[in-house]
Design a protein around this motif. Structure first.
Motif, PDB file in Angstrom:
ATOM      1  N   VAL A   1      12.469 -20.456 -14.229  1.00 33.61           N
ATOM      2  CA  VAL A   1      12.918 -20.166 -15.587  1.00 33.61           C
ATOM      3  C   VAL A   1      14.387 -20.510 -15.751  1.00 33.61           C
ATOM      4  O   VAL A   1      15.208 -20.201 -14.877  1.00 33.61           O
ATOM      5  N   ARG A   2      14.723 -21.170 -16.890  1.00 36.94           N
ATOM      6  CA  ARG A   2      16.122 -21.370 -17.235  1.00 36.94           C
ATOM      7  C   ARG A   2      16.585 -20.110 -17.949  1.00 36.94           C
ATOM      8  O   ARG A   2      16.075 -19.777 -19.019  1.00 36.94           O
ATOM      9  N   VAL A   3      17.520 -19.395 -17.314  1.00 33.48           N
ATOM     10  CA  VAL A   3      17.884 -18.065 -17.793  1.00 33.48           C
ATOM     11  C   VAL A   3      19.344 -18.068 -18.245  1.00 33.48           C
ATOM     12  O   VAL A   3      20.218 -18.510 -17.502  1.00 33.48           O
ATOM     13  N   PRO A   4      19.639 -17.568 -19.461  1.00 34.44           N
ATOM     14  CA  PRO A   4      21.038 -17.379 -19.839  1.00 34.44           C
ATOM     15  C   PRO A   4      21.697 -16.381 -18.881  1.00 34.44           C
ATOM     16  O   PRO A   4      21.098 -15.346 -18.561  1.00 34.44           O
ATOM     17  N   ILE A   5      22.933 -16.723 -18.422  1.00 29.63           N
ATOM     18  CA  ILE A   5      23.651 -15.801 -17.542  1.00 29.63           C
ATOM     19  C   ILE A   5      23.815 -14.475 -18.268  1.00 29.63           C
ATOM     20  O   ILE A   5      24.119 -14.455 -19.466  1.00 29.63           O
ATOM     21  N   GLY A   6      23.613 -13.370 -17.564  1.00 29.93           N
ATOM     22  CA  GLY A   6      23.795 -12.060 -18.189  1.00 29.93           C
ATOM     23  C   GLY A   6      22.520 -11.453 -18.722  1.00 29.93           C
ATOM     24  O   GLY A   6      22.513 -10.318 -19.203  1.00 29.93           O
ATOM     25  N   THR A   7      21.416 -12.198 -18.663  1.00 25.48           N
ATOM     26  CA  THR A   7      20.125 -11.651 -19.089  1.00 25.48           C
ATOM     27  C   THR A   7      19.745 -10.483 -18.184  1.00 25.48           C
ATOM     28  O   THR A   7      19.855 -10.591 -16.962  1.00 25.48           O
ATOM     29  N   PRO A   8      19.299  -9.362 -18.770  1.00 28.66           N
ATOM     30  CA  PRO A   8      18.907  -8.229 -17.907  1.00 28.66           C
ATOM     31  C   PRO A   8      17.684  -8.585 -17.053  1.00 28.66           C
ATOM     32  O   PRO A   8      16.780  -9.288 -17.520  1.00 28.66           O
ATOM     33  N   LEU A   9      17.696  -8.095 -15.817  1.00 29.89           N
ATOM     34  CA  LEU A   9      16.584  -8.347 -14.894  1.00 29.89           C
ATOM     35  C   LEU A   9      15.245  -7.961 -15.517  1.00 29.89           C
ATOM     36  O   LEU A   9      14.267  -8.696 -15.403  1.00 29.89           O
ATOM     37  N   THR A  10      15.195  -6.803 -16.194  1.00 25.79           N
ATOM     38  CA  THR A  10      13.922  -6.355 -16.806  1.00 25.79           C
ATOM     39  C   THR A  10      13.360  -7.392 -17.753  1.00 25.79           C
ATOM     40  O   THR A  10      12.163  -7.654 -17.742  1.00 25.79           O
ATOM     41  N   GLU A  11      14.237  -7.990 -18.574  1.00 29.44           N
ATOM     42  CA  GLU A  11      13.771  -8.976 -19.553  1.00 29.44           C
ATOM     43  C   GLU A  11      13.142 -10.166 -18.851  1.00 29.44           C
ATOM     44  O   GLU A  11      12.105 -10.680 -19.270  1.00 29.44           O
TER      45      GLU A  11
ATOM     46  N   ASP B   1      18.314  -2.701 -14.517  1.00 28.86           N
ATOM     47  CA  ASP B   1      19.145  -3.026 -15.674  1.00 28.86           C
ATOM     48  C   ASP B   1      20.349  -3.878 -15.291  1.00 28.86           C
ATOM     49  O   ASP B   1      21.329  -3.940 -16.023  1.00 28.86           O
ATOM     50  N   VAL B   2      20.286  -4.534 -14.130  1.00 32.57           N
ATOM     51  CA  VAL B   2      21.394  -5.405 -13.710  1.00 32.57           C
ATOM     52  C   VAL B   2      21.204  -6.794 -14.323  1.00 32.57           C
ATOM     53  O   VAL B   2      20.081  -7.193 -14.618  1.00 32.57           O
ATOM     54  N   PRO B   3      22.306  -7.541 -14.525  1.00 29.31           N
ATOM     55  CA  PRO B   3      22.186  -8.868 -15.140  1.00 29.31           C
ATOM     56  C   PRO B   3      21.950  -9.976 -14.109  1.00 29.31           C
ATOM     57  O   PRO B   3      22.301  -9.832 -12.937  1.00 29.31           O
TER      58      PRO B   3
END
Lengths: 447, 345
Positions: free
Chosen positions: A305-315, A345-347
């Motif tokens: 997955v291409r993930v925006p930096i700072g996205t919460p782990l849960t998401e 809830d860590v990014p």
């Protein structure tokens, strides 16, 4: 293929099995922007970045929101268009609370990235290019998160002759570098040109393990004609992605103990990092997202997955179908060197190459037996240490004596712990010892 | 809503190869089974009783010791069982069982436990037990019955159930081992008898073939360091051949040394004990070579016909020293670069 037709590699090491089938064939996908993103000011080795925004500010996607807090530090950018809602300590994957910029995503923004000024990088000097990379927020995406521009700043009196692109990805389960090489080789070769200019280097090697045959083929087919670049297929072996091991495998050179690759005229950079740099110089987009492999038996839908930096782990976990009920461990990184998380809830950070979800079945809390000096750890240690002896010294807390057995040269790859039939937590003890010894050395220096 | 999951925190790595120390011990025991079966074939039920007694008392000694000292149960690691079986393999088939029990107790208690248990002992426990028995009961320990000897499987080779410390009449059908025949009578046993095992000796000393089978299996699976037996065999071959070349009348050819007495058992199963051998490959080369040299020297010039046991025990004592002098250079060792610089100048 004859018996003696072996691929280059380093000495010793282990074959833990690669477990990459879960995600190796899955193309990179995008995930939606989360409602809130957390950008820790410290997600790299070195000094924290300094915020340049205040609470209430509106920020554009790709806008600089924190500048480097020193030479060994980097810029941070808004991964989304939105509003800064807080600048405060937040949970961080290292387990600490870390000062972070919180951005609420603007739900109505198209989140497109405007490339107003295509960069004429060839007109820029190496110094200016290095500064752009620092302000572009680049760190080693392989996991160590060491600021890239520091590695590219060759000290006075030294010179690089070779650039090695680290496409090894030796951590089991992870496939993010693999997919990036397959799908984004254009950016990779573009980035290589920029690094060639910065370092004044002609010869480039791309080291890729032979469990990524498709990537090797694609790269070989697309090396630009005017680029002195060789794609080297390496035997699949852990920890080949460790800088020192890769240099040994590709060039048969050893970095002297306590020295850096530049001392043997080499600069090594992760393939994903270089791809990101290439992307920035082509399209103007700094490091605001990265490819993360979400994998393991505990995730319902493994993916790259291409993930925006700072996205919460849960998401991110939810985007991948969520975790199974028997998930017991969630790691940032791979199984050999990854860090387990206590909370969800860590990014996602710049250095997060993978999220590995392990279930009851993979957790092995095992009885420790006495060391029988079977030598297996000696046979696998890539640095040639004697983990058996070091383990005995660590157990009796004779840390001083461990220095004589070169504990500071340990790369903490964990091969010794992996192989030990007596289940002795060797590398775990070495990490503790190294930490204490470093503290002591700092104290001695101070006094 | 949110499910509560309990996340485990521990330290990497989270991958682990599956074979643990008890599994390794079991594999070594399996590797001994062909030779053990050979012992049954040659010496019948006496061999079986000796092996069972040794294994039982090994477990008993360690179990009781653990209870008395409040240590955790260590029987599961399999090392006591292995020591018991190894000791049994070094004993003559006619030995009374009470001696076996006593020797096993000594091997486990003095050879291993007082040093701190598995991994802490300096000397091979099975050989410590055997040395103790040899010193205490030299006659019994050097009284041999010929294999087979026309007896059926169920017939005793000796008075196995003699009461402790009763002076027992030496078994009527005693014979000499190939080594003592060579040493005291200058008589050479044919190769075939030695290799297949049809010669007098301890339970596990007779068939070189069956021991080699186990040894090759262990080396292939990396349960033992092949460098030790290789260095040992090579040294024996070279030194024995040199002596034989000097005087073929007095000195036996190398194959005789290789396949007689406890050399195979010692080289493959005792010298390779990881705990009491060096921790570096260079050290293991030296260690094996040292044993080989001592074996030939003791056998040829010493007062005893056999020297494997003492050779290994002596080298066990040297192995900490070998660890010290045979450290290989590490990756990026500064010494390597100094050499290169000197070379360049």
């Amino acid at each position: 293929m004859g018996l003696f037709n072996t691929l280059p590699t380093f000495q010793r090491g282990i074959h833990p099995g690669d477990f990459k089938d879960l995600t190796r064939h899955l193309p990179i996908e995008r995930m939606p922007f989360s409602a809130e993103l957390t950008i820790p000011l410290s997600q790299h080795l070195g000094a924290p970045s300094k915020p340049r925004v205040k609470v209430g500010d509106t920020v554009q996607r790709g806008q600089l929101i924190a500048e480097p807090g020193g030479f060994v530090s980097i810029g941070q950018h808004a991964p989304v268009t939105g509003t800064v809602t807080a600048i405060e300590p937040r949970p961080h994957p290292t387990g600490r609370m870390v000062e972070s910029i919180i951005i609420a995503t603007d739900p109505f923004s198209p989140q497109t990235f405007y490339n107003e000024h295509p960069m004429d990088w060839e007109a820029l000097s190496p110094r200016e290019l290095i500064s752009l990379i620092q302000h572009g927020g680049f760190v080693g995406l392989g996991g160590a998160a060491f600021p890239t521009h520091v590695k590219l700043s060759v000290p006075e009196g030294k010179h690089a002759r070779f650039l090695i692109v680290n496409g090894v990805e030796c951590e089991p389960y992870l496939t993010s570098d693999h997919r990036v090489m397959l799908e984004e080789y254009d950016d990779l070769f573009y980035g290589i040109r920029i690094l060639q200019k910065i370092l004044d280097v002609r010869q480039v090697y791309i080291g890729v393990e032979n469990n990524k045959e498709d990537a090797i083929e694609v790269l070989r087919n697309h090396v630009p004609d005017d680029m002195a670049c060789e794609v080297i297929a390496l035997e699949t072996k852990y920890p080949q992605g460790a800088e020192k091991m890769l240099i040994e495998a590709v060039l048969h050179r050893e970095v002297p103990s306590g020295k850096l690759p530049i001392d043997v005229e080499v600069v090594v950079n992760n393939s994903g990092t270089i791809t990101g740099i290439g992307h920035m110089f082509r399209f103007g987009q700094p490091l605001i997202e990265r490819v993360v492999t979400v994998t393991g038996p505990g995730i319902k839908r493994p993916a790259n997955v291409r993930v925006p930096i700072g996205t919460p782990l849960t998401e991110l976990l939810n985007f991948c179908g969520g975790i199974t009920d028997d998930t017991r461990q969630i790691l940032f990184g791979g199984p050999m060197m990854g860090a387990p998380q206590a909370r969800l809830d860590v990014p996602i950070l710049k250095g997060t190459s993978g999220i590995l979800c392990l279930t009851e079945n993979e957790i092995n809390v095992r009885e420790e037996y006495p060391c029988i000096r079977c030598l297996r750890c000696v046979d696998v240690c890539p640095v040639g240490l004697n983990p058996s002896r070091l383990g005995a010294l660590a157990k009796s807390r004779d840390y001083e004596h461990m220095l004589d057995f070169h504990v500071m040269d340990c790369v903490e790859c964990g091969s010794c712990s992996y192989i030990c039939p007596s289940n002795i937590p060797l590398v775990q003890r070495f990490r503790v010892a190294k930490g204490l010894l470093r503290e002591q050395q700092a104290r001695n220096k101070a006094s | 809503m949110e499910k509560k999951i309990e996340l485990l925190l521990s330290s990497s790595p989270f991958l682990k190869q599956q074979e643990d120390t008890p599994a390794v011990m079991r594999q070594v025991i399996y590797s001994l089974l062909p030779a053990a079966a050979g012992a049954l074939w040659f010496f019948g039920i006496s061999a079986l009783l000796i092996m069972l007694t040794a294994m039982l008392f090994a477990l008993l000694t360690e179990g009781v010791y653990n209870k008395l000292t409040g240590r955790a149960n260590t029987l599961r690691d399999g090392s006591a069982l292995l020591t018991g079986l190894l000791l049994a393999m070094t004993l003559p088939p006619g030995i009374p069982l009470w001696m076996v029990a006593l020797g096993t107790f000594f091997a486990i208690a003095i050879g291993k436990l007082i040093f701190g248990g598995l991994g802490s002992n300096i000397f091979n426990p099975a050989l410590v037990g055997r040395a103790f028995l040899q010193a205490s009961f030299p006659v019994t320990l050097t009284t041999w019955v010929a294999p087979g000897n026309g007896l059926s499987f169920m017939q005793w080779r000796s008075a196995a159930f003699t009461l402790p410390f009763v002076r027992e009449k030496v078994a009527a059908v005693s014979t000499a081992t190939p080594l003592s025949m060579m040493k005291f009578e200058g008589q050479l046993t044919p190769f075939k008898a030695l290799f297949l095992g049809n010669s007098a000796g301890s339970l596990g000393e007779t068939s070189a073939l069956l021991l080699l089978l186990g040894g090759i299996y262990m080396a292939a699976r990396h349960y033992i360091n092949w460098r030790i037996p290789t260095a040992l065999f090579a040294t024996v071959i070279v030194t024995a051949s040199a002596l034989h070349w000097l005087n073929p009348e007095t000195y036996a050819p190398f194959w005789f040394h290789l396949f007689s007495g406890g050399l195979m058992l010692g080289a493959l199963f005792m010298a390779t004990d990881p705990v009491t051998s060096p921790v570096t490959h260079r050290g293991c080369w030296l260690f094996g070579a040292g044993i080989g040299l001592l074996v030939v020297v003791i056998r040829t010039f010493g007062g005893l016909p056999e020297g494997v046991m003492y050779a290994i025990l002596l080298m066990n004592g040297v192995s900490p020293l070998l660890n010290r002098i045979a450290q290989p250079p590490i990756y990026g060792d500064p010494a390597k670069f100094k050499k290169n610089e000197a070379h360049n100048e």
